[in-house]
Design an enzyme around this catalytic site. Structure first.
Site, PDB file in Angstrom:
ATOM      1  N   TRP A  13      62.806  42.377  53.492  1.00 26.67           N
ATOM      2  CA  TRP A  13      63.164  41.966  54.860  1.00 26.67           C
ATOM      3  C   TRP A  13      62.928  43.064  55.894  1.00 26.67           C
ATOM      4  O   TRP A  13      63.115  42.847  57.086  1.00 26.67           O
ATOM      5  CB  TRP A  13      64.634  41.509  54.890  1.00 26.67           C
ATOM      6  CG  TRP A  13      64.828  40.117  54.364  1.00 26.67           C
ATOM      7  CD1 TRP A  13      63.868  39.311  53.798  1.00 26.67           C
ATOM      8  CD2 TRP A  13      66.034  39.335  54.381  1.00 26.67           C
ATOM      9  NE1 TRP A  13      64.407  38.089  53.451  1.00 26.67           N
ATOM     10  CE2 TRP A  13      65.747  38.080  53.800  1.00 26.67           C
ATOM     11  CE3 TRP A  13      67.339  39.578  54.818  1.00 26.67           C
ATOM     12  CZ2 TRP A  13      66.710  37.074  53.658  1.00 26.67           C
ATOM     13  CZ3 TRP A  13      68.289  38.582  54.675  1.00 26.67           C
ATOM     14  CH2 TRP A  13      67.979  37.334  54.096  1.00 26.67           C
ATOM     15  N   LYS A  14      62.560  44.256  55.442  1.00 25.46           N
ATOM     16  CA  LYS A  14      62.299  45.377  56.356  1.00 25.46           C
ATOM     17  C   LYS A  14      63.455  45.517  57.366  1.00 25.46           C
ATOM     18  O   LYS A  14      64.601  45.304  57.010  1.00 25.46           O
ATOM     19  CB  LYS A  14      60.949  45.188  57.052  1.00 25.46           C
ATOM     20  CG  LYS A  14      59.826  44.880  56.061  1.00 25.46           C
ATOM     21  CD  LYS A  14      58.464  44.966  56.657  1.00 25.46           C
ATOM     22  CE  LYS A  14      57.443  44.478  55.640  1.00 25.46           C
ATOM     23  NZ  LYS A  14      56.091  44.675  56.070  1.00 25.46           N
ATOM     24  N   GLU A 168      49.947  46.511  46.684  1.00 28.55           N
ATOM     25  CA  GLU A 168      49.930  45.999  48.048  1.00 28.55           C
ATOM     26  C   GLU A 168      48.791  46.662  48.825  1.00 28.55           C
ATOM     27  O   GLU A 168      48.957  47.778  49.352  1.00 28.55           O
ATOM     28  CB  GLU A 168      51.249  46.320  48.759  1.00 28.55           C
ATOM     29  CG  GLU A 168      52.470  45.704  48.115  1.00 28.55           C
ATOM     30  CD  GLU A 168      53.590  45.519  49.127  1.00 28.55           C
ATOM     31  OE1 GLU A 168      53.943  44.375  49.388  1.00 28.55           O
ATOM     32  OE2 GLU A 168      54.070  46.515  49.668  1.00 28.55           O
ATOM     33  N   GLY A 233      56.850  40.124  52.648  1.00 29.73           N
ATOM     34  CA  GLY A 233      57.527  40.539  53.873  1.00 29.73           C
ATOM     35  C   GLY A 233      57.818  39.343  54.756  1.00 29.73           C
ATOM     36  O   GLY A 233      58.786  38.604  54.547  1.00 29.73           O
ATOM     37  N   GLY A 234      56.947  39.109  55.743  1.00 35.13           N
ATOM     38  CA  GLY A 234      57.172  38.089  56.778  1.00 35.13           C
ATOM     39  C   GLY A 234      57.611  36.732  56.245  1.00 35.13           C
ATOM     40  O   GLY A 234      58.570  36.143  56.758  1.00 35.13           O
TER      41      GLY A 234
END
Ligand code: PEP
Length: 255
Positions: A13-14, A168, A233-234
């Site tokens: 989720w950064k 990644e 992520g996003g």
């Protein structure tokens, strides 16, 4: 049971989400009654870990982990969080060496190796992130870079039973440019071969792909024999998308 039997859907989720967003995420999540046949993991901001753990507890098997930790065991490191503190708080996993840590905080393989050692010594599962930049990809040096990141980051580590690797490619993170399943699988197979030089049980290490994974492209990636999950992520921020990816992460038969 093999650590690779179920796929891993790991949400990074950064530095996103407020309390209200987190509550909304879990309200939507809890409305899905279908059973999940994967490892759903989420790494929120440190301060949100306890609240996520509480919300996730009621939903069963979601594991809540950390996005980073200190390279030092303890002492005068203002603002840092130690592996021992994470372990003490019952946190099961930590992401180490995300490309944003490498680029923005200048973390190199040597420093990351210290973090991995501390994490494993504290009984945390460590997701070690590796990957080449766009320039390195264009120059055709992907495997050279990956090899260096693996051998330097994992040097001196003999026990891999709590280690995971996330490949990644930096050019794929947050760009919408996902690696094709064929390109990703080729690198994952290479990673597994390199790991076999370091560990006798390399075949048991889960390898995750990360970089613009979303509900539309995940299934092709997860169908590859050496891709055991995604670091996302996003697309992990919305419960609907996270759930869709979890539902697509069925175990695939491996030869
Ligand atoms: C990541 O942050 O690890 C990542 C892969 O981000 P995104 O899925 O948004 O590309």
């Amino acid at each position: 049971m093999s650590r690779r039997n179920l796929k891993y859907i790991v949400g990074n989720w950064k530095m996103n989400h407020k309390l209200a967003d987190i509550k909304e995420f879990f309200t939507t999540f809890s409305q899905s009654r279908a059973e999940l046949h994967c490892h759903p993991w989420i790494a929120p901001q440190f301060i949100h870990i306890p609240i996520l753990k509480e919300l996730a507890f009621t939903l069963g098997n979601i594991q809540v982990g950390a996005q980073n930790m200190s390279h030092a065991a303890s002492g005068a490191y203002t603002g840092e969080i130690s592996a021992t503190a994470l372990s003490d708080m019952g946190i099961p996993f930590v992401i180490i060496g995300h490309s944003e840590r490498r680029n923005q905080f200048k973390e190199d393989n040597e420093l990351l190796s210290k973090k991995i050692k501390l994490a494993l010594a504290s009984d945390l599962q460590a997701i070690y992130c590796i990957g080449e930049t766009a320039i390195e990809f264009e120059k055709g040096t992907t495997k050279e870079i990956i090899k260096e990141q693996l051998h330097q980051g994992l040097s001196g580590i003999s026990d891999c039973h709590k280690l995971l690797i996330a490949y990644e490619p930096v050019w794929a993170i947050g760009t919408g440019k996902v690696a094709t399943p064929k390109i990703a699988e080729d690198v994952h197979a290479f990673i597994r071969n390199e790991l076999a030089q370091l560990f006798t049980s390399a075949n048991e290490i889960p390898l995750l792909y990360g970089g613009s994974v979303n509900p539309e492209n995940i299934s092709g990636l997860l169908s590859m024999p050496n891709i055991d999950g995604g670091l996302i992520g996003g697309a992990s921020l919305k419960a609907k998308d996270f759930l869709s990816m979890c539902h697509q992460a069925r175990p695939f038969a491996r030869s």
